[in-house]
Design a protein around this motif. Structure first.
Motif, short mmCIF file in Angstrom:
data_model
loop_
_atom_site.label_atom_id
_atom_site.label_comp_id
_atom_site.label_asym_id
_atom_site.label_seq_id
_atom_site.Cartn_x
_atom_site.Cartn_y
_atom_site.Cartn_z
N GLU A 210 12.74 5.86 -13.21
CA GLU A 210 14.00 5.15 -13.49
C GLU A 210 13.94 4.51 -14.87
O GLU A 210 14.89 4.59 -15.65
CB GLU A 210 14.25 4.09 -12.42
CG GLU A 210 15.57 3.35 -12.60
CD GLU A 210 15.85 2.39 -11.46
OE1 GLU A 210 16.82 1.61 -11.58
OE2 GLU A 210 15.11 2.38 -10.46
N GLN A 211 12.81 3.87 -15.17
CA GLN A 211 12.64 3.23 -16.47
C GLN A 211 12.77 4.24 -17.61
O GLN A 211 13.37 3.95 -18.66
CB GLN A 211 11.26 2.57 -16.54
CG GLN A 211 10.91 1.95 -17.88
CD GLN A 211 9.43 1.57 -17.96
OE1 GLN A 211 8.62 1.99 -17.13
NE2 GLN A 211 9.08 0.77 -18.94
N LEU A 212 12.27 5.44 -17.40
CA LEU A 212 12.28 6.47 -18.44
C LEU A 212 13.52 7.36 -18.36
O LEU A 212 13.65 8.30 -19.15
CB LEU A 212 11.02 7.33 -18.33
CG LEU A 212 9.69 6.60 -18.52
CD1 LEU A 212 8.53 7.56 -18.36
CD2 LEU A 212 9.63 5.92 -19.88
N ARG A 213 14.40 7.07 -17.42
CA ARG A 213 15.63 7.87 -17.25
C ARG A 213 15.31 9.36 -17.20
O ARG A 213 15.91 10.17 -17.88
CB ARG A 213 16.64 7.57 -18.34
CG ARG A 213 17.18 6.14 -18.30
CD ARG A 213 18.35 5.93 -19.24
NE ARG A 213 17.97 6.05 -20.64
CZ ARG A 213 18.51 6.92 -21.48
NH1 ARG A 213 19.45 7.75 -21.09
NH2 ARG A 213 18.10 6.98 -22.75
N GLY A 214 14.33 9.68 -16.33
CA GLY A 214 13.97 11.07 -16.14
C GLY A 214 13.30 11.72 -17.33
O GLY A 214 13.14 12.94 -17.38
N GLY A 215 12.91 10.92 -18.32
CA GLY A 215 12.26 11.43 -19.52
C GLY A 215 13.08 11.22 -20.77
O GLY A 215 12.54 11.21 -21.88
N ALA A 216 14.39 11.00 -20.61
CA ALA A 216 15.27 10.82 -21.77
C ALA A 216 14.86 9.61 -22.61
O ALA A 216 14.94 9.63 -23.84
CB ALA A 216 16.72 10.67 -21.31
N ARG A 233 12.83 21.04 -25.07
CA ARG A 233 13.47 21.58 -23.86
C ARG A 233 13.73 20.51 -22.81
O ARG A 233 14.24 20.81 -21.73
CB ARG A 233 12.57 22.66 -23.23
CG ARG A 233 12.36 23.89 -24.08
CD ARG A 233 11.55 24.94 -23.34
NE ARG A 233 10.20 24.50 -23.00
CZ ARG A 233 9.77 24.25 -21.78
NH1 ARG A 233 10.59 24.39 -20.74
NH2 ARG A 233 8.52 23.86 -21.56
N ALA A 234 13.37 19.26 -23.12
CA ALA A 234 13.44 18.18 -22.12
C ALA A 234 12.69 18.60 -20.85
O ALA A 234 13.19 18.45 -19.73
CB ALA A 234 14.89 17.82 -21.79
N ALA A 235 11.49 19.13 -21.06
CA ALA A 235 10.68 19.63 -19.95
C ALA A 235 9.81 18.50 -19.41
O ALA A 235 8.64 18.33 -19.79
CB ALA A 235 9.82 20.80 -20.39
N PHE A 236 10.40 17.67 -18.54
CA PHE A 236 9.72 16.53 -17.95
C PHE A 236 9.56 16.75 -16.46
O PHE A 236 10.39 17.41 -15.82
CB PHE A 236 10.50 15.24 -18.20
CG PHE A 236 10.72 14.93 -19.65
CD1 PHE A 236 9.68 14.54 -20.46
CD2 PHE A 236 11.99 15.04 -20.22
CE1 PHE A 236 9.87 14.26 -21.80
CE2 PHE A 236 12.20 14.75 -21.55
CZ PHE A 236 11.14 14.37 -22.36
N PHE A 237 8.50 16.17 -15.90
CA PHE A 237 8.27 16.27 -14.46
C PHE A 237 7.71 14.95 -13.96
O PHE A 237 6.68 14.49 -14.46
CB PHE A 237 7.30 17.41 -14.14
CG PHE A 237 7.06 17.62 -12.67
CD1 PHE A 237 8.00 18.26 -11.88
CD2 PHE A 237 5.89 17.17 -12.08
CE1 PHE A 237 7.78 18.45 -10.52
CE2 PHE A 237 5.66 17.36 -10.72
CZ PHE A 237 6.61 18.01 -9.95
#
Length: 267
Positions: A210-216, A233-237
């Motif tokens: 939540e703090q990282l807004r899904g990586g954004a 690619r906004a390739a976050f997990f």
């Protein structure tokens, strides 16, 4: 003979310290023996409420003894040492399992814990072997391993990366990836290093999702990440944080499969 009999007696009042240990204990059918857990443990939603006795690295003697335990079981980082010494001198059996960094070590921990609890381990071990075999097959389908970076974000203080010997490193390898850092433990990364490492995927614990807004938010804090394949690619997990506590456990196997599927779907 009396001392030997006491030492070999199967405990009926057990405190478990560490989520991965508790998960194994429950899988082995030892839930009826469990009288308390530490604060890192997430019990199943339908499990009976239990007292929480501190954090596995900083366990309080008084709080533990108040539960009248026969056995305290946890990982190699359970402590502090003086707490364990005082508990042992009070007649509490202490069992510390090594933090598993491989499937074989996880199977050994299941066997050892089953012996301590007086519970058969073969069914749980077979289930884990099947999961490990499925992961091996899934890794083999990847044309080449993805370069993966696991980070703990600290707003205004950069990123710490998980290196060799950490739970994220073990999970990355299980999923069929390669950890882009080769140092031991956790270390701070410079902005330049972030770009040079060129990760294909960036992982973080879901307690920061939540703090990282899904990586954004990572891209806002560290704009240079946009120059990496993962940032582009906004390739976050987001990894289940409980799968990263105390070495590889049952939750780790589930998360490794999810990560593998994510990587495979992106090819």
């Amino acid at each position: 003979m009396l001392v030997s009999s006491v030492a070999l007696a199967v405990p009926e009042r057990v405190i478990s310290a560490g989520h991965s240990i508790t998960e194994l204990l429950l899988a082995l059918g030892g839930g009826n023996k469990l009288i308390a857990v530490d604060s890192s443990t997430r019990l199943p939603a339908d499990f009976r409420p239990l007292p929480v006795v501190g954090y596995y690295r900083q366990l309080p003697v008084e709080g533990l003894l108040a539960q009248d335990p026969q056995l305290l079981v946890g990982g190699s980082h359970m402590g502090p040492a003086n707490t364990l010494t005082l508990l042992e001198s009070s007649g509490v059996q202490i069992v510390q399992l090594p933090e598993a960094q491989s499937g074989e070590q996880l199977l050994e921990n299941i066997q050892r814990l089953g012996e301590v609890l007086g519970k058969p381990a073969d069914v749980v071990q077979q289930r884990v072997r099947e999961q490990l075999a499925a992961l091996e097959r899934a890794r083999a389908t990847l044309s080449q391993p993805s370069r993966i970076l696991f980070v703990r974000a600290q707003n205004g203080r950069g990123l710490k990366a998980a290196g060799v010997g950490t739970s994220p490193d073990s999970l990355i390898r299980l999923a069929g990836g390669v950890n882009v850092v080769t140092f031991d433990g956790y270390k701070q990364l410079s902005d330049e290093a972030l770009v040079e490492l060129r990760p294909d995927w960036i992982l973080f614990s879901d307690d920061q999702a939540e703090q990282l807004r899904g990586g954004a938010e990572l891209l806002a804090w560290q704009p240079l990440l946009k120059l990496t394949p993962a940032g582009n690619r906004a390739a976050f997990f987001a990894v289940d944080g409980y799968a990263l506590l105390g070495g590889l456990g049952l939750a780790s196997l589930r998360e490794a499969r999810k990560l593998n599927e994510k990587i495979a779907a992106s090819r």
